[in-house]
Design a protein around this motif. Sequence first.
Motif: not given
Length: 254
Positions: A28-43
């Motif tokens: 529903l939302f592009p990953p560019r605007y709503l990353p997953s929890p794993a992506a945020v943790l990785r960042t």
Amino acid sequence: MTRGDLLLSLSGLAGFFVLWQVLAASGLFPPRYLPSPAAVLRTMVELTHDPYSGATLWGHLSASLGRFGTGFLLAAAIGIPLGLLMGWYRWLDDVVSPFFEALRFVAPIAWVPFAGLWFGTGIGGPTLVIFSGAFPPCLINAYRGAKYVDRRLVEAARTLGASGPRIVGEVLLPASLPSIVAGLRVSAGIGWQSLIGAELIVVGSGVGYMMVQGQLNVLTPVVMAGMVAIGLVGVAIDLALGLAERRIQAGWGR
């Protein structure tokens, strides 16, 4: 906190992350605007060792905590003694209260333009904004603590020949300590929130500044990593002051 309360808290936290993951994976939302929890943790992990906007996440947090500590300690150093004195000296209460009552309803973020004009991007601007948010709870709780001190303690001190300043320092201050620490807990929360608002506009480092740079470059994981870091540090500050508050209340038999 009982075991049941802890389980409910963990369930609520788990539910939040599950919902976040479901929304991120739904498309529903592009990953560019709503990353997953794993992506945020990785960042977040990457930011701890790879500089972004001039510093690592630790460097930005260090800058933010330094500004927060300066503004918060200044608010406590002025607000607590002034509140105690206002609780004791009626004339001082009459002089300060009208000005204070008008000033305390000005939101800390409203001071940001003045902070930028007066201090630029130095430490003075954020310190002013933090002080404006942290000062009222320090003064109000010290004032209330002094006002509601057991009058028998005051009369006993007077009987022993204690003067006004000694009563404030040796009777009102110790007796008001539970109320003062409760005020510091509220003050720290407002001060930390005020700091991030100031950093979004008037500084060149810190977690808020890092988030702004992430927004300008449309790096949502960086922005969300900053939000998570802000929340974790805020919880740590609150837990430390909450522990101090409980210990003082236990010492007072509350």
